[in-house]
Design a protein around this motif. Structure first.
Motif, mmCIF file in Angstrom:
data_model
loop_
_atom_site.group_PDB
_atom_site.id
_atom_site.type_symbol
_atom_site.label_atom_id
_atom_site.label_comp_id
_atom_site.label_asym_id
_atom_site.label_seq_id
_atom_site.Cartn_x
_atom_site.Cartn_y
_atom_site.Cartn_z
ATOM 1 N N CYS A 104 41.445 43.118 44.958
ATOM 2 C CA CYS A 104 40.230 42.372 45.256
ATOM 3 C C CYS A 104 40.441 41.461 46.467
ATOM 4 C CB CYS A 104 39.901 41.565 44.002
ATOM 5 S SG CYS A 104 38.639 40.341 44.188
ATOM 6 N N ALA A 106 38.954 38.607 47.116
ATOM 7 C CA ALA A 106 38.651 37.184 46.898
ATOM 8 C C ALA A 106 39.880 36.312 47.153
ATOM 9 C CB ALA A 106 38.157 36.980 45.472
ATOM 10 N N CYS A 124 43.590 37.423 44.319
ATOM 11 C CA CYS A 124 43.217 38.031 43.037
ATOM 12 C C CYS A 124 43.950 39.371 42.937
ATOM 13 C CB CYS A 124 41.704 38.236 42.993
ATOM 14 S SG CYS A 124 41.141 39.101 41.520
ATOM 15 N N CYS A 135 36.632 42.617 42.859
ATOM 16 C CA CYS A 135 36.751 43.074 41.478
ATOM 17 C C CYS A 135 35.494 42.700 40.705
ATOM 18 C CB CYS A 135 37.985 42.447 40.829
ATOM 19 S SG CYS A 135 37.797 40.697 40.463
ATOM 20 N N HIS A 138 34.678 38.983 40.760
ATOM 21 C CA HIS A 138 34.344 38.341 42.029
ATOM 22 C C HIS A 138 33.364 39.148 42.872
ATOM 23 C CE1 HIS A 138 38.501 36.704 41.109
ATOM 24 N NE2 HIS A 138 37.689 35.682 40.965
HETATM 25 ZN ZN LIG Z 1 38.894 39.409 42.005
#
Ligand SMILES: [Zn+2]
Ligand SMILES: [Zn+2]
Ligand SMILES: [Zn+2]
Length: 318
Positions: A104, A106, A124, A135, A138
């Motif tokens: 991810c 984020a 993340c 993900c 997020h």
């Molecule tokens: Zn994430």
């Protein structure tokens, strides 16, 4: 026609259902998981694991599993049975880019408190949803809100050599893991592994070393790493070195560049301070042990690398 024992299972012409090799490997995989759970005292009551729950189960217990693994292979279980003449005299750490997976995008969503480094931002670790950079947790975030901070993870002090070996400066894709960082004894036995997010940064390698210093039953005073100059300067930084018993321990290690990568280290400081050829103690040490072992392990997904490392150690110690 086939007539060896068990041949009827593999013959689809008599309407028998063929035993799929994937079912067989899954069964073996589950068996090793149950054995490790029992051996490392995580859960001795598991009898059945649903196939779609394996990943989640491993993720949930990953820290305990690696602790158990590191304890086992740094104990007398290894050293009493190792046939290597220089068993466990040095640790070699190495990062591997091959084991990358998408994570991810984020940033600033997870922080880890470290006695040695203060608050450290971690990316993340979850897989991005299909067609997204984020993900499930997020997916509402916009890229511009969570740009990676211009990480100043090292002080100028660490960056003051002429060696172009600092990995944070290499090309990196922000939303991928950099793969894994592995730790191996010079006799070829793996003693620990961590997945690195973002890139093989000094901060993450340092945190991995602190983790190893806490968990390993035997941590020799010799350490080799391909970017040893930046790592050593990071470790011996006087402000950092006094933070804990582990930072003090790391600062007292003899750290060199592994022999294969030393030619890249052109700086005078490196030639004087992290030279594996002028340090007598590294004379008979195979500083490429990690590279050799991990060419094999890095081919696998992170979630199953624990099993692969376990197998690799058993083969290596035979
Ligand atoms: Zn994430
Ligand atoms: Zn050994
Ligand atoms: Zn250098």
């Amino acid at each position: 026609m086939m007539n060896f024992w068990g041949s009827e299972w593999m013959d689809s012409s008599n309407s028998t259902e063929i035993l799929d090799r994937r079912r067989l490997s899954e069964a073996w995989y589950k068996k090793t998981i149950i054995e490790m759970f029992t051996e490392y005292n995580i859960d001795d009551k598991i009898e059945f694991i649903k196939s779609d729950k394996i990943e989640a189960l491993l993720v949930f217990h990953v820290e305990k599993l690696w602790k158990g693994f590191s304890k086992k292979w740094s104990s007398s279980f290894h050293t009493d049975n190792c046939k290597h003449t220089e068993c466990s005299k040095a640790i070699i750490i190495d990062g591997h880019m091959k084991g990358t997976r998408s994570v991810c995008a984020a940033r600033g969503v997870q922080y880890v408190e470290s006695k040695e480094l203060g608050t450290v931002e971690m990316g993340c670790w979850k897989m991005p949803c299909k067609g997204s950079m984020y993900c499930q947790d997020h997916k509402n975030l916009q890229m511009q809100d969570h740009k990676a901070p211009v990480a100043k993870e090292y002080d100028n002090e660490e960056d003051s050599t002429d060696c172009k070996t600092l990995k944070e400066k290499g090309p990196l894709i922000k939303c991928k893991t950099a793969g894994i960082c592995a730790s191996v004894y010079n006799c070829g036995i793996i003693n620990g592994m961590k997945e690195l997010y973002g890139c093989e940064s000094l901060t993450q390698v340092y945190m991995f070393l602190v983790w190893l210093a806490k968990e390993l039953l035997h941590f020799p005073n010799l350490l080799a790493y391909d970017d040893a100059c930046h790592l050593k300067k990071f470790i011996i930084n006087p402000l950092r070195a006094i933070k804990s018993q582990y930072s003090q321990f790391l600062a007292a290690l003899r750290i060199v560049v592994d022999k294969m990568h030393f030619a890249n280290h052109v700086d005078k400081w490196c030639r004087r301070n992290v030279n594996p050829y002028t340090d007598e103690q590294f004379k008979n040490i195979n500083t490429e042990a990690c590279e050799q072992t991990f060419q094999f392990v890095a081919k696998y997904k992170y979630s199953i690398q624990l099993n692969i490392c376990h197998m690799e150690n058993i083969i290596c110690s035979c």
